[in-house]
Design a protein around this motif. Structure first.
Motif, PDB file in Angstrom:
ATOM      1  N   GLY A 182       0.818  -1.217   0.000  1.00  0.00           N
ATOM      2  CA  GLY A 182       0.000   0.000   0.000  1.00  0.00           C
ATOM      3  C   GLY A 182       0.844   1.255   0.000  1.00  0.00           C
TER       4      GLY A 182
ATOM      5  N   HIS B  35      -0.561   7.179   2.795  1.00  0.00           N
ATOM      6  CA  HIS B  35       0.437   7.837   3.641  1.00  0.00           C
ATOM      7  C   HIS B  35       1.079   6.861   4.632  1.00  0.00           C
ATOM      8  CE1 HIS B  35      -2.971   8.456   6.557  1.00  0.00           C
ATOM      9  NE2 HIS B  35      -2.007   8.202   7.398  1.00  0.00           N
ATOM     10  N   ALA B  36       0.328   5.791   5.036  1.00  0.00           N
ATOM     11  CA  ALA B  36       0.877   4.863   6.030  1.00  0.00           C
ATOM     12  C   ALA B  36       2.029   4.044   5.430  1.00  0.00           C
ATOM     13  CB  ALA B  36      -0.220   3.951   6.556  1.00  0.00           C
TER      14      ALA B  36
ATOM     15  N   GLU C  73       1.840  -1.216  -4.711  1.00  0.00           N
ATOM     16  CA  GLU C  73       0.565  -0.464  -4.717  1.00  0.00           C
ATOM     17  C   GLU C  73      -0.262  -0.909  -5.928  1.00  0.00           C
ATOM     18  OE1 GLU C  73      -1.365   1.874  -2.963  1.00  0.00           O
ATOM     19  OE2 GLU C  73      -2.639   1.468  -4.705  1.00  0.00           O
ATOM     20  N   ARG C  74      -1.494  -1.348  -5.651  1.00  0.00           N
ATOM     21  CA  ARG C  74      -2.322  -1.864  -6.750  1.00  0.00           C
ATOM     22  C   ARG C  74      -2.763  -0.770  -7.708  1.00  0.00           C
ATOM     23  NH1 ARG C  74      -7.708  -3.272  -3.162  1.00  0.00           N
ATOM     24  NH2 ARG C  74      -7.988  -1.161  -2.394  1.00  0.00           N
TER      25      ARG C  74
ATOM     26  N   ASN D 276      -3.958   6.201  -3.729  1.00  0.00           N
ATOM     27  CA  ASN D 276      -5.054   5.644  -4.527  1.00  0.00           C
ATOM     28  C   ASN D 276      -6.438   5.859  -3.907  1.00  0.00           C
ATOM     29  OD1 ASN D 276      -5.309   4.183  -6.991  1.00  0.00           O
ATOM     30  ND2 ASN D 276      -6.170   2.505  -5.805  1.00  0.00           N
ATOM     31  N   SER D 277      -6.541   5.702  -2.600  1.00  0.00           N
ATOM     32  CA  SER D 277      -7.865   5.845  -1.967  1.00  0.00           C
ATOM     33  C   SER D 277      -8.395   7.257  -2.145  1.00  0.00           C
ATOM     34  CB  SER D 277      -7.796   5.564  -0.467  1.00  0.00           C
ATOM     35  OG  SER D 277      -7.068   4.431  -0.223  1.00  0.00           O
TER      36      SER D 277
ATOM     37  N   ARG E 292     -13.197   8.662  -2.834  1.00  0.00           N
ATOM     38  CA  ARG E 292     -13.742   9.795  -2.083  1.00  0.00           C
ATOM     39  C   ARG E 292     -14.668  10.603  -2.982  1.00  0.00           C
ATOM     40  NH1 ARG E 292     -11.033   6.986   1.198  1.00  0.00           N
ATOM     41  NH2 ARG E 292      -9.140   7.683   2.200  1.00  0.00           N
TER      42      ARG E 292
ATOM     43  N   LEU F 190     -10.539  17.544   3.981  1.00  0.00           N
ATOM     44  CA  LEU F 190     -10.121  16.937   5.237  1.00  0.00           C
ATOM     45  C   LEU F 190     -10.891  17.591   6.373  1.00  0.00           C
ATOM     46  CD1 LEU F 190      -6.232  16.549   5.129  1.00  0.00           C
ATOM     47  CD2 LEU F 190      -7.995  14.881   4.550  1.00  0.00           C
ATOM     48  N   LEU F 191     -11.147  16.834   7.418  1.00  0.00           N
ATOM     49  CA  LEU F 191     -11.734  17.452   8.603  1.00  0.00           C
ATOM     50  C   LEU F 191     -10.631  17.861   9.577  1.00  0.00           C
ATOM     51  CD1 LEU F 191     -11.694  14.929  10.792  1.00  0.00           C
ATOM     52  CD2 LEU F 191     -13.800  14.314   9.657  1.00  0.00           C
ATOM     53  N   THR F 192      -9.411  17.458   9.295  1.00  0.00           N
ATOM     54  CA  THR F 192      -8.266  17.908  10.092  1.00  0.00           C
ATOM     55  C   THR F 192      -7.688  19.170   9.435  1.00  0.00           C
ATOM     56  OG1 THR F 192      -7.070  16.235   8.822  1.00  0.00           O
ATOM     57  CG2 THR F 192      -7.564  15.704  11.093  1.00  0.00           C
TER      58      THR F 192
ATOM     59  N   VAL G 116      -1.357  -7.095  -4.775  1.00  0.00           N
ATOM     60  CA  VAL G 116      -0.904  -8.253  -3.996  1.00  0.00           C
ATOM     61  C   VAL G 116      -2.084  -9.199  -3.848  1.00  0.00           C
ATOM     62  CG1 VAL G 116      -0.098  -9.011  -1.726  1.00  0.00           C
ATOM     63  CG2 VAL G 116       0.858  -6.938  -2.774  1.00  0.00           C
TER      64      VAL G 116
ATOM     65  N   THR H 144      -5.118   6.640  12.876  1.00  0.00           N
ATOM     66  CA  THR H 144      -5.591   6.602  11.482  1.00  0.00           C
ATOM     67  C   THR H 144      -5.480   7.955  10.790  1.00  0.00           C
ATOM     68  OG1 THR H 144      -7.755   6.687  12.486  1.00  0.00           O
ATOM     69  CG2 THR H 144      -7.234   4.695  11.272  1.00  0.00           C
TER      70      THR H 144
ATOM     71  N   ILE I  22      -3.672  11.414   9.326  1.00  0.00           N
ATOM     72  CA  ILE I  22      -2.430  11.652   8.601  1.00  0.00           C
ATOM     73  C   ILE I  22      -1.332  12.056   9.576  1.00  0.00           C
ATOM     74  CG2 ILE I  22      -1.345  13.245   6.944  1.00  0.00           C
ATOM     75  CD1 ILE I  22      -4.057  13.130   5.388  1.00  0.00           C
TER      76      ILE I  22
HETATM   77  C1  LIG Z   1     -13.933   9.557   3.921  1.00  0.00           C
HETATM   78  C2  LIG Z   1     -12.663   9.663   4.715  1.00  0.00           C
HETATM   79  C3  LIG Z   1     -12.241  10.899   5.175  1.00  0.00           C
HETATM   80  C4  LIG Z   1     -11.065  11.001   5.925  1.00  0.00           C
HETATM   81  N1  LIG Z   1     -10.674  12.227   6.368  1.00  0.00           N
HETATM   82  C5  LIG Z   1      -9.518  12.351   7.064  1.00  0.00           C
HETATM   83  C6  LIG Z   1      -9.055  13.621   7.514  1.00  0.00           C
HETATM   84  O1  LIG Z   1      -9.738  14.619   7.382  1.00  0.00           O
HETATM   85  N2  LIG Z   1      -7.851  13.711   8.132  1.00  0.00           N
HETATM   86  C7  LIG Z   1      -7.083  12.612   8.358  1.00  0.00           C
HETATM   87  O2  LIG Z   1      -5.992  12.752   8.911  1.00  0.00           O
HETATM   88  N3  LIG Z   1      -7.511  11.393   7.985  1.00  0.00           N
HETATM   89  C8  LIG Z   1      -8.702  11.225   7.351  1.00  0.00           C
HETATM   90  N4  LIG Z   1      -9.133   9.978   6.968  1.00  0.00           N
HETATM   91  C9  LIG Z   1      -8.429   8.802   7.493  1.00  0.00           C
HETATM   92  C10 LIG Z   1      -7.155   8.407   6.752  1.00  0.00           C
HETATM   93  O3  LIG Z   1      -6.261   9.492   6.615  1.00  0.00           O
HETATM   94  C11 LIG Z   1      -7.449   7.816   5.391  1.00  0.00           C
HETATM   95  O4  LIG Z   1      -8.293   6.707   5.536  1.00  0.00           O
HETATM   96  C12 LIG Z   1      -6.189   7.395   4.669  1.00  0.00           C
HETATM   97  O5  LIG Z   1      -6.507   7.079   3.338  1.00  0.00           O
HETATM   98  C13 LIG Z   1      -5.538   6.175   5.333  1.00  0.00           C
HETATM   99  O6  LIG Z   1      -4.252   6.022   4.800  1.00  0.00           O
HETATM  100  P1  LIG Z   1      -3.578   4.601   4.682  1.00  0.00           P
HETATM  101  O7  LIG Z   1      -2.267   4.801   4.055  1.00  0.00           O
HETATM  102  O8  LIG Z   1      -3.643   3.902   6.000  1.00  0.00           O
HETATM  103  O9  LIG Z   1      -4.575   3.777   3.738  1.00  0.00           O
HETATM  104  P2  LIG Z   1      -4.994   4.104   2.249  1.00  0.00           P
HETATM  105  O10 LIG Z   1      -4.886   5.545   1.935  1.00  0.00           O
HETATM  106  O11 LIG Z   1      -6.299   3.440   2.025  1.00  0.00           O
HETATM  107  O12 LIG Z   1      -3.854   3.366   1.422  1.00  0.00           O
HETATM  108  C14 LIG Z   1      -3.823   1.977   1.282  1.00  0.00           C
HETATM  109  C15 LIG Z   1      -3.298   1.667  -0.091  1.00  0.00           C
HETATM  110  O13 LIG Z   1      -3.140   0.262  -0.204  1.00  0.00           O
HETATM  111  C16 LIG Z   1      -3.491  -0.125  -1.502  1.00  0.00           C
HETATM  112  N5  LIG Z   1      -3.834  -1.555  -1.445  1.00  0.00           N
HETATM  113  C17 LIG Z   1      -4.847  -2.127  -0.757  1.00  0.00           C
HETATM  114  N6  LIG Z   1      -4.849  -3.460  -0.941  1.00  0.00           N
HETATM  115  C18 LIG Z   1      -3.802  -3.736  -1.762  1.00  0.00           C
HETATM  116  C19 LIG Z   1      -3.281  -4.932  -2.321  1.00  0.00           C
HETATM  117  N7  LIG Z   1      -3.856  -6.139  -2.082  1.00  0.00           N
HETATM  118  N8  LIG Z   1      -2.193  -4.856  -3.130  1.00  0.00           N
HETATM  119  C20 LIG Z   1      -1.616  -3.647  -3.392  1.00  0.00           C
HETATM  120  N9  LIG Z   1      -2.066  -2.489  -2.878  1.00  0.00           N
HETATM  121  C21 LIG Z   1      -3.152  -2.523  -2.078  1.00  0.00           C
HETATM  122  C22 LIG Z   1      -4.649   0.778  -1.841  1.00  0.00           C
HETATM  123  O14 LIG Z   1      -4.817   0.909  -3.244  1.00  0.00           O
HETATM  124  C23 LIG Z   1      -4.248   2.093  -1.186  1.00  0.00           C
HETATM  125  O15 LIG Z   1      -3.569   2.966  -2.041  1.00  0.00           O
HETATM  126  C24 LIG Z   1     -10.301   9.842   6.218  1.00  0.00           C
HETATM  127  C25 LIG Z   1     -10.747   8.612   5.745  1.00  0.00           C
HETATM  128  C26 LIG Z   1     -11.920   8.512   5.007  1.00  0.00           C
HETATM  129  C27 LIG Z   1     -12.374   7.142   4.539  1.00  0.00           C
END
Ligand SMILES: Cc1cc2nc3c(=O)[nH]c(=O)nc-3n(C[C@H](O)[C@H](O)[C@H](O)COP(=O)(O)OP(=O)(O)OC[C@H]3O[C@@H](n4cnc5c(N)ncnc54)[C@H](O)[C@@H]3O)c2cc1C
Length: 418
Positions: free
Chosen positions: A15, A18-19, A38-39, A44-45, A50, A56-58, A105, A394, A396
């Motif tokens: 993935g 940002h994580a 990264e798929r 990507n999300s 969205r 963002l709410l932050t 993956v 969760t 950023i």
């Molecule tokens: C609607 C919404 C609003 C949000 N608003 C805020 C906000 O205001 N402020 C804040 O700080 N946070 C916010 N968040 C929370 C958080 O920042 C997000 O969910 C963020 O996208 C999480 O980052 P991540 O890297 O953990 O996961 P993701 O951003 O989801 O990244 C995971 C990545 O893994 C990839 N992946 C998944 N499965 C596979 C696989 N099998 N093989 C290869 N790649 C794969 C995906 O394509 C994706 O790119 C919000 C979340 C949501 C859902």
């Protein structure tokens, strides 16, 4: 015919949100050989899952990643989806993350000396894996959706982009957390009469005593609370997102604001019978609980301000009017009557570990882990899950501390193997 060679690396990160990128940042810091799979594309999300008007709410000052922080002219503003995507892309570039995009993956399983990661472009052997595939991969929708008459269009928040995608007429929005209240307001403003089904929720004002409420969460240390200090961790991990929206006007979007806009509130949607949606009663209790919790939270802020904080500099303490209870909330709605033309399910999200061939997922589909160290699977780690190591995990701005510690553990594990 030549058999495909198996590639080897020390660590695979799954993935590039940002994580995963933060994991890569700290792996590079420690010179640990790794790749990020990264798929889709980086962030990507944010690109695919969205809706158009989301911000963002932050606040911007809270948008910070290891070595990168918001430096624009509006620290108190809220980024649009495009700006978040660009911010994460900038982070990937600055940390020179070895990302391979378009690589899905499809399996991770134990191999003698570590893990075997399978993708459409081949297999990779590694000693450690960091799962950073996200906590919100699929919308979580109750089974009774199947009983909704076919005349009513159903959308999840992954399908929703803007009001124009919906037919004219009434909309039932299900769920009153951040997503639900934001979409209810947007749809009501588009001229569609909105009914909002409300269950347990977290009420927050946008600003408190003159500052963003998330400033108080941060400064009082509440969001830094560690997972092993939280009283009921399972509950904390399931807590819905707060009723907040990021707008230039810093408006509060609680249920009173929605009622004033004309949104009709009904209770938690419990079942569908003969084409009718049945809602729980007891809205008064649900509202008083949320009001009570808000009051307690504000007490915590005031106490903190009195002893450590800016009591003198902040505006005086304030309390907010209780949530107004509708005089007679409807307990059922005939979905076949034409009153409701569309349903938007804002009932939360869940992760997808369909590709994880390691017995580390519980009956509820959640990864079993202790602060990001996956149970009974040496070398397997996770990042970006709710209250992974702190309440802010969760978000950023919450990833830096978690990623530093999780990658620290991973480095210790690798050193122990040598
Ligand atoms: C609607 C919404 C609003 C949000 N608003 C805020 C906000 O205001 N402020 C804040 O700080 N946070 C916010 N968040 C929370 C958080 O920042 C997000 O969910 C963020 O996208 C999480 O980052 P991540 O890297 O953990 O996961 P993701 O951003 O989801 O990244 C995971 C990545 O893994 C990839 N992946 C998944 N499965 C596979 C696989 N099998 N093989 C290869 N790649 C794969 C995906 O394509 C994706 O790119 C919000 C979340 C949501 C859902």
């Amino acid at each position: 015919m030549r058999g495909a060679a198996i590639e080897r690396t020390t660590t695979v990160v799954i993935g590039a949100g940002h994580a995963g990128l933060a994991a890569s940042h700290f792996l590079s810091d420690r010179s640990i050989d790794h790749i990020v799979l990264e798929r889709g594309e980086v962030a990507n999300s944010w690109r695919r899952e969205r809706w158009d008007s989301l911000r963002l709410l932050t606040p911007n000052w809270q948008s910070r990643l290891p070595g990168l922080r918001y430096e624009g002219p509006d620290p108190d503003g809220y980024m649009t989806v495009g700006e978040v995507t660009e911010f994460i892309e900038r982070f990937a570039a600055a940390s020179r993350a070895p990302v391979r995009t378009g690589v899905n993956v499809t399996s991770v399983r134990r191999a003698d000396d570590g893990y075997q990661v399978t993708t459409a472009s081949g297999d990779i052997r590694c000693q450690a894996v960091v799962i950073a595939s996200g906590a919100c991969n699929q919308p979580s929708v109750p089974q009774f959706r199947d009983g909704v008459p076919a005349s009513v269009e159903q959308l999840t928040t992954f399908d929703y982009r803007d009001p124009a995608k919906l037919p004219d007429g009434g909309v039932l929005v299900v769920g009153a957390s951040a997503t639900g209240v934001q979409l209810a307001a947007e749809l009501q403003r588009s001229g569609r009469p909105v009914t909002l089904s409300v269950g347990e929720h977290v009420r927050l004002p946008r600003t408190y005593r003159g500052r963003d409420v998330l400033w108080w969460m941060d400064a009082s240390g509440l969001w830094d609370q560690r997972y092993d200090e939280v009283d009921d961790l399972t509950r904390a991990r399931r807590l819905p997102s707060p009723q907040l929206v990021g707008t230039p006007e810093r408006t509060t979007l609680d249920l009173n604001a929605l009622t004033s806009m004309g949104v009709e509130l009904v209770g938690r949607w419990a079942a569908v019978r003969d084409g009718r949606a049945l809602f729980s009663g007891g809205l008064r209790n649900v509202f008083s609980l949320a009001d009570l919790k808000l009051g307690r939270l504000l007490d915590t802020f005031d106490e903190w301000a009195g002893t450590h904080g800016p009591d003198g500099e902040a505006d005086p303490p304030e309390r907010f009017a209780p949530t107004r209870v509708p005089s007679s909330a409807r307990l059922q709605l005939d979905l076949a009557s034409g009153e409701i033309r569309a349903i938007v399910w804002a009932t939360g999200f869940r992760p997808d570990y369909g590709w994880l061939d390691v017995p580390a997922v519980d009956a509820k589909g959640q990864l079993r882990h202790e602060g990001g160290v996956v149970a009974d699977s040496p070398g397997l780690y996770a990042l970006g899950l709710p209250v992974l190591r702190r309440r802010k995990s969760t978000f950023i701005y919450g990833i830096e501390d978690d990623a530093r510690e999780v990658i620290g553990h991973l480095a210790g594990y690798l050193a122990g193997r040598r």
